[in-house]
Enzyme design. Structure first.
Site, mmCIF file in Angstrom:
data_model
loop_
_atom_site.group_PDB
_atom_site.id
_atom_site.type_symbol
_atom_site.label_atom_id
_atom_site.label_comp_id
_atom_site.label_asym_id
_atom_site.label_seq_id
_atom_site.Cartn_x
_atom_site.Cartn_y
_atom_site.Cartn_z
ATOM 1 C CG ASP A 141 -2.007 1.013 1.275
ATOM 2 O OD1 ASP A 141 -1.882 1.872 0.261
ATOM 3 O OD2 ASP A 141 -2.947 0.765 1.810
ATOM 4 N NE ARG A 143 -4.349 3.437 0.030
ATOM 5 C CZ ARG A 143 -5.808 2.795 0.487
ATOM 6 N NH1 ARG A 143 -6.767 3.425 0.052
ATOM 7 N NH2 ARG A 143 -5.713 1.818 1.202
#
Length: 222
Positions: A141, A143
């Site tokens: 991930d 983000r």
């Protein structure tokens, strides 16, 4: 210790009436920003009466959804994920409670649209969504929610009820100086096409998803 990110400012504010494919409509104010750390064209949608409580008696606690862009789900209604259903749910719940939808341009958990489609192709061979990202040379991930914290600070919001099943969102917002006073779960939007994806989010991403609920309990909540 929380480290407040650099200040961002509001660039534009404009009225934006919204209407979804199922006929639901509401009024919004959309904000763009200058000075975001990642240079992204992220947006904030102000919905409902933001002086109203998001829950309990705290009238200063807006309901916030930090939603990462998903072109396939948000626009085209892809059933491979739950993103479009979560977006639709979030707009109505925030309009009812008062708060903001932060729409972050972080396609595919930050890896981009083309890479996300490549990850889909790998998932069709049997790997899960996190394994596919790793196989493509990305992190599970990628983000960051620092820009989301900057947006909230620019809007004068420092204390929120966060509409999310993802513990990493709350952790990152807190580390950037936003007080997450409550974390409110979203509905569980499960289908035959996305159940493996949701299972991976719960197992590897720590998302609070109860996939044992019957289908009637996993529909969009209001």
């Amino acid at each position: 210790m929380a480290l407040r990110p650099p200040l961002a400012t509001i660039r534009t504010q404009v009225a934006l009436p919204l209407r979804f494919a199922d006929g639901y409509a509401t009024d919004a104010e959309v904000f763009s920003f200058a000075g975001l750390v990642d240079g992204g064209e992220h947006l904030a949608f102000a919905l409902g009466d933001r002086a109203a409580p998001a829950g309990g008696r705290d009238r200063a606690l807006p309901l916030i959804r930090v939603h990462s862009e998903c072109l396939t789900g948000d626009v085209f209604g892809s059933l491979r994920c739950d993103c479009g259903a979560q977006l639709r749910e979030a707009v109505e719940r925030i309009a009812d409670a008062g708060g903001y939808l932060l729409y972050l341009r972080q396609e595919g958990r930050g890896i981009g649209l083309y890479s996300k489609l490549e990850a889909y192709a790998l998932q069709d061979t049997g790997v899960d969504t996190y394994e596919a990202n790793l196989a493509l040379g990305h992190r599970e991930d990628e983000r960051s929610y620092v820009a989301a914290a900057q947006m909230l600070h620019a809007l004068g919001v420092s204390r929120v009820a966060l509409l999310s099943n993802n513990p990493d969102k709350a952790l990152q917002l807190r580390s950037a100086g936003v007080t997450v006073a409550a974390q409110v779960p979203t509905g569980v939007h499960v289908s035959a096409a996305n159940v493996r994806y949701l299972e991976a989010k719960a197992r590897r991403g720590g998302h609070t998803l109860d996939l044992s609920l019957p289908a009637s309990a996993t529909s969009r909540t209001r």
